[in-house]
Motif scaffolding. Structure first.
Motif, PDB file in Angstrom:
ATOM      1  N   SER A  37       0.844  -1.185   0.000  1.00 24.76           N
ATOM      2  CA  SER A  37       0.000   0.000   0.000  1.00 24.76           C
ATOM      3  C   SER A  37       0.886   1.243   0.000  1.00 24.76           C
TER       4      SER A  37
ATOM      5  N   ASP B 191       5.675  -1.307   2.910  1.00 21.13           N
ATOM      6  CA  ASP B 191       4.554  -1.730   3.756  1.00 21.13           C
ATOM      7  C   ASP B 191       3.788  -2.831   3.041  1.00 21.13           C
TER       8      ASP B 191
ATOM      9  N   THR C  57       1.025  -5.797   2.773  1.00 21.30           N
ATOM     10  CA  THR C  57      -0.273  -6.134   3.349  1.00 21.30           C
ATOM     11  C   THR C  57      -0.644  -7.546   2.931  1.00 21.30           C
TER      12      THR C  57
ATOM     13  N   GLU D 223      -6.710  -7.740   3.282  1.00 21.64           N
ATOM     14  CA  GLU D 223      -7.323  -6.827   2.310  1.00 21.64           C
ATOM     15  C   GLU D 223      -8.664  -7.371   1.820  1.00 21.64           C
TER      16      GLU D 223
END
Length: 94
Positions: free
Chosen positions: A5, A9, A11, A16
């Motif tokens: 993102s 970083d 995810t 999500e």
């Protein structure tokens, strides 16, 4: 495959997807409220016209499965309470 993102970083896709599911549920709740309000304030032919447009939209976006999705959404929104003879016969053409 994980995605970022922002730089560095990462995810987890499952996180999500869970977030997206919560967003879809929130939107469906909003749609239910609006559909019920429309059903009580609009003449049946306006509700029928919107049902047709919704079916067309879902079919154009998702093909055959779009019909199932549209019927599920319309059912969720309370269209099922209308007498069966008022339902439009509909089938997606792929």
């Amino acid at each position: 495959m994980p995605f970022s993102s922002s730089a560095g970083d990462r995810t987890d896709p499952v996180v999500e997807l869970d977030r997206l599911d919560r967003e879809v549920i929130a939107l469906l709740r909003r749609r239910v409220e609006m559909a019920r309000a429309q059903e009580t304030t609009s003449p049946p032919e306006v509700v029928d016209e919107h049902e047709t447009r919704a079916m067309d939209l879902y079919c154009s976006e998702f093909g055959g499965p779009g019909e199932l999705l549209a019927r599920a959404v319309l059912n969720l929104c309370g269209i099922k309470r209308r007498p069966p003879q008022q339902f439009r016969t509909f089938s997606c053409r792929e």
